[in-house]
Design a protein around this motif. Structure first.
Motif, short mmCIF file in Angstrom:
data_model
loop_
_atom_site.label_atom_id
_atom_site.label_comp_id
_atom_site.label_asym_id
_atom_site.label_seq_id
_atom_site.Cartn_x
_atom_site.Cartn_y
_atom_site.Cartn_z
N VAL A 103 -6.17 17.44 1.01
CA VAL A 103 -6.66 16.34 1.22
C VAL A 103 -5.77 15.32 1.77
N ALA A 104 -4.43 15.43 1.74
CA ALA A 104 -3.60 14.75 2.37
C ALA A 104 -3.29 15.10 3.71
N GLU A 105 -3.53 16.40 3.88
CA GLU A 105 -3.53 17.08 5.45
C GLU A 105 -4.55 16.34 6.37
N LEU A 106 -5.58 16.16 5.71
CA LEU A 106 -7.06 15.67 6.43
C LEU A 106 -6.52 14.06 7.09
N PRO A 154 -8.47 8.31 -0.49
CA PRO A 154 -9.23 9.51 -0.96
C PRO A 154 -8.89 9.90 -2.46
N ILE A 155 -10.10 10.45 -3.06
CA ILE A 155 -9.77 10.60 -4.56
C ILE A 155 -9.79 12.22 -4.61
N VAL A 156 -9.09 12.55 -5.71
CA VAL A 156 -9.11 14.06 -5.87
C VAL A 156 -9.34 14.11 -7.42
N VAL A 157 -10.39 14.78 -8.00
CA VAL A 157 -10.59 14.50 -9.41
C VAL A 157 -9.98 15.60 -10.29
N ALA A 158 -9.46 15.28 -11.12
CA ALA A 158 -8.80 16.28 -12.09
C ALA A 158 -9.34 16.26 -13.62
N GLN A 204 0.78 -1.26 0.13
CA GLN A 204 -0.18 -0.26 0.05
C GLN A 204 1.01 1.24 0.01
N VAL A 205 0.86 1.65 -1.24
CA VAL A 205 2.10 3.03 -0.99
C VAL A 205 1.26 4.25 -1.56
N THR A 206 0.13 4.09 -1.99
CA THR A 206 -0.91 5.20 -2.05
C THR A 206 -1.33 5.79 -1.10
N ASP A 207 -1.33 7.42 -1.03
CA ASP A 207 -2.30 8.08 0.07
C ASP A 207 -3.34 8.78 -0.70
N VAL A 208 -3.11 9.15 -1.80
CA VAL A 208 -4.20 9.94 -2.69
C VAL A 208 -4.23 9.42 -3.89
N VAL A 209 -5.40 9.23 -4.51
CA VAL A 209 -5.38 9.00 -5.98
C VAL A 209 -5.83 10.29 -6.65
N VAL A 210 -5.44 10.59 -7.83
CA VAL A 210 -5.77 11.40 -8.59
C VAL A 210 -6.37 10.87 -9.80
N SER A 226 -18.13 21.26 -6.04
CA SER A 226 -18.91 22.31 -6.98
C SER A 226 -20.25 22.02 -7.08
N ILE A 227 -20.84 20.87 -6.71
CA ILE A 227 -22.23 20.49 -6.87
C ILE A 227 -22.70 20.23 -5.34
N GLY A 228 -22.01 20.45 -4.10
CA GLY A 228 -22.56 20.19 -2.94
C GLY A 228 -22.00 19.09 -2.28
N GLY A 229 -21.09 18.21 -2.87
CA GLY A 229 -20.41 17.04 -2.47
C GLY A 229 -19.32 17.43 -1.57
N ASP A 230 -18.32 16.39 -1.27
CA ASP A 230 -17.20 16.61 -0.38
C ASP A 230 -15.91 16.04 -1.20
N ILE A 231 -16.11 15.69 -2.22
CA ILE A 231 -15.01 15.42 -3.33
C ILE A 231 -14.36 16.66 -3.85
N VAL A 232 -12.99 16.67 -3.98
CA VAL A 232 -12.40 17.86 -4.34
C VAL A 232 -12.24 17.60 -5.99
#
Ligand code: GDP
Length: 513
Positions: free
Chosen positions: A233-236, A174-178, A142-148, A205-211
């Motif tokens: 996101v990583a900070e959290l 957690p996911i960050v969407v690009a 398990q090497v990933t902390d955030v998925v873009v 942008s539509i009221g959710g919690d995904i960046v």
């Protein structure tokens, strides 16, 4: 009569009565500075005498939470094909070069670092796509902390977008969407946002919690915003690691390199040889550190960053290419610092043997029991022969009773010594499969450790050839063996040893017929 499987990471205490009564001797090796404990037991009857020598280790326990330090996040980029993963990695890599004085072309070593501010960095895994991610996870890494998650705004959610979401969810990352390709006229951000929401990803942008960050990987738009969002996101997650413990990490990539290194005067004219990129997850990796990854051992000779520049050390979340591997470790393999090369080699040998045993589906209990019965008979016979002073006519013309038994002459007798118990299991299993009656194979004795006087005596009494696997023969023993005309054959490749036994048997068969 029980069997305990000890896995990497298991904890044991020798104060435990249950384990003290256990039937197999196990040497539990704590990595780096931990205690070595022998769990006493008889392989058979001789209590407290280590007969087997299974080397297993347990991870040095993590220190208390207060002793952990914040560490940079490690990011994997995923998404549908052609949505812009490679372009985004390029954009990020370029942002790296701008901020460094001594350039050097970024090389693909499996990951790279992007400095975001003076004190913060983000590590990106350099292999896009969920395949690499899935492969790593399949090995338990398990090497990933955030998925873009890269989604092309003109294309929207596609099959591999969904697979990527599933992978991230399964790994609880957690996911960050690009939202990529916003420079394109037909880019439709709103539609993509709706599609994502339908699949459980509600963007802020539509009221959710995904960046979600609208970007253009090609035109370098909003790459800095994306980096900031990743950090937020990583900070959290409050990512922390142990910077002072023994080195731990994961192999991201490995390859054999024939080219010469030109970056360092000390390294000139020296081939890099086996290279492996390690993501450091604990401690500080330096030159000279002894590493074990799977069955591969390294004494770290040099460390290189993603620009091919030699560095002195690598800290938490840093990817670093390391030379000094005796054999190539596989990607996804966990890396541990070991206190000595000797110990690392022993653990590697044990792992190899375990693997062989596992591949052959060796039933350790069955083999052990059968072997035990055999050993008892053998010991009784050894005693009898000792008392009678039996010797073989062809070897010794002296006095004493001679064995004239026809069967005795026709069979091939061997006495097997190995370095570790696992190899012994594997060999015993293979040898037991042989049942050609034209030339019986008699395994008179098998044990772990170097060849000793008793082995030579037994081999002489049974007219046996000693097969020593991965064990040293000292001078005194060699002399003793030659005096008693006991042949000793040494091997360090299992198949070579088996071939030799096979050849000996084949040689004998025609002479019988
Ligand atoms: P991957 O398969 O996800 O790695 O996608 P690539 O990075 O190879 O990109 C696929 C295609 O999309 C290439 O032709 C890129 O030039 C193009 N592309 C990537 N990002 C952008 C972008 O932001 N805008 C535009 N217009 N094209 C892009």
């Amino acid at each position: 009569d029980c069997l305990i499987h000890i896995k990497n990471g298991d904890q044991y205490s020798s104060d435990n009565q249950e384990i003290d009564d256990f039937n197999v001797i196990v040497e539990v090796v704590h990595l780096c500075g931990g205690k070595h404990r022998l769990i006493p037991s008889p392989f058979a009857n001789e209590k407290k005498k280590p007969v087997t020598n299974i080397v297993k280790f347990v991870r040095t326990p993590m220190p208390s939470k207060e002793k952990l330090k914040p560490r940079p996040p490690v990011v994997t980029i995923m998404g549908h094909v052609d949505h812009g993963k490679t372009s985004l990695l390029d954009a990020l890599r370029n942002s790296n070069i701008v901020s460094t004085e001594f350039g050097g072309i970024t090389q693909h070593i499996g990951a790279f670092i992007v400095p975001v501010s003076k004190s913060t960095t983000v590590t990106f895994i350099d292999t896009p796509g969920h395949l690499a991610f899935a492969e790593m996870r399949a090995r338990g890494a398990q090497v990933t902390d955030v998925v873009v998650l890269v989604v092309a705004a003109d294309d929207g959610v596609m099959p591999q977008t969904l697979e990527s979401i599933a992978h991230a969810n399964r790994a609880k990352v957690p996911i960050v969407v690009a939202l990529n390709k916003i420079d394109k006229a037909d880019g439709n951000i709103k539609r993509t946002e709706t599609m994502l929401a339908e699949h459980g990803l509600q963007l802020e942008s539509i009221g959710g919690d995904i960046v979600g960050v609208p970007i253009s990987a090609l035109k370098n738009v909003n790459i800095d915003k994306l980096l900031e969002s990743i950090l937020a996101v990583a900070e959290l997650q409050q990512l922390r690691g142990d910077p002072n413990g023994p080195v731990e990490g994961t192999i991201l990539e490995s390859k054999h390199d024939e080219t010469k290194s030109e970056n360092n005067e000390f390294d000139n004219n020296q081939r890099k040889g086996n290279l492996a990129t390690i993501l450091v997850q604990r401690g500080v990796l330096k030159k000279g550190t002894i590493l074990l990854a799977g069955q591969s051992v390294a004494r770290v000779r040099a460390l290189y960053n993603e620009r091919g520049i030699q560095i002195e050390c690598a800290t938490l979340s840093m990817p670093v290419q390391v030379t000094g591997w005796k054999t190539l470790p596989a990607a996804g393999e966990e890396v541990f610092e070991i206190e000595s090369e000797n110990l690392a080699n022993r653990i590697a040998a044990q792992r190899k043997a375990d693997e062989i045993a596992q591949k052959m589906e060796i039933d350790v209990i069955a083999v052990t029991q059968k072997h035990e019965e055999h050993l008892q008979k053998y010991r009784a016979e050894l005693q009898r022969r000792r008392q009678l002073g039996i010797v073989f006519r062809k070897r010794d013309k002296g006095s004493g009773q001679h064995i004239e038994d026809k069967e005795e002459k026709l069979k091939y007798s061997i006495l097997v010594k190995t370095d570790v118990f696992g190899t012994l299991e594997a060999l015993t299993k293979i040898i037991n499969m042989y049942n050609d009656t034209r030339c019986p194979l008699d395994v008179v004795d098998t044990s772990v450790g170097p060849v000793n006087d008793d082995d030579i005596e037994a081999a002489q009494l049974f007219n046996a050839t000693i097969y020593a696997f991965n064990t040293n023969i000292n001078q005194t023993i060699a002399l003793e063996a030659s005096r008693k005309q006991v042949p000793i054959r040494t091997f360090n490749v299992i198949y070579h040893m088996l071939n030799d036994i096979k050849n000996e048997l084949t040689k004998r068969i025609p002479s019988i017929e």
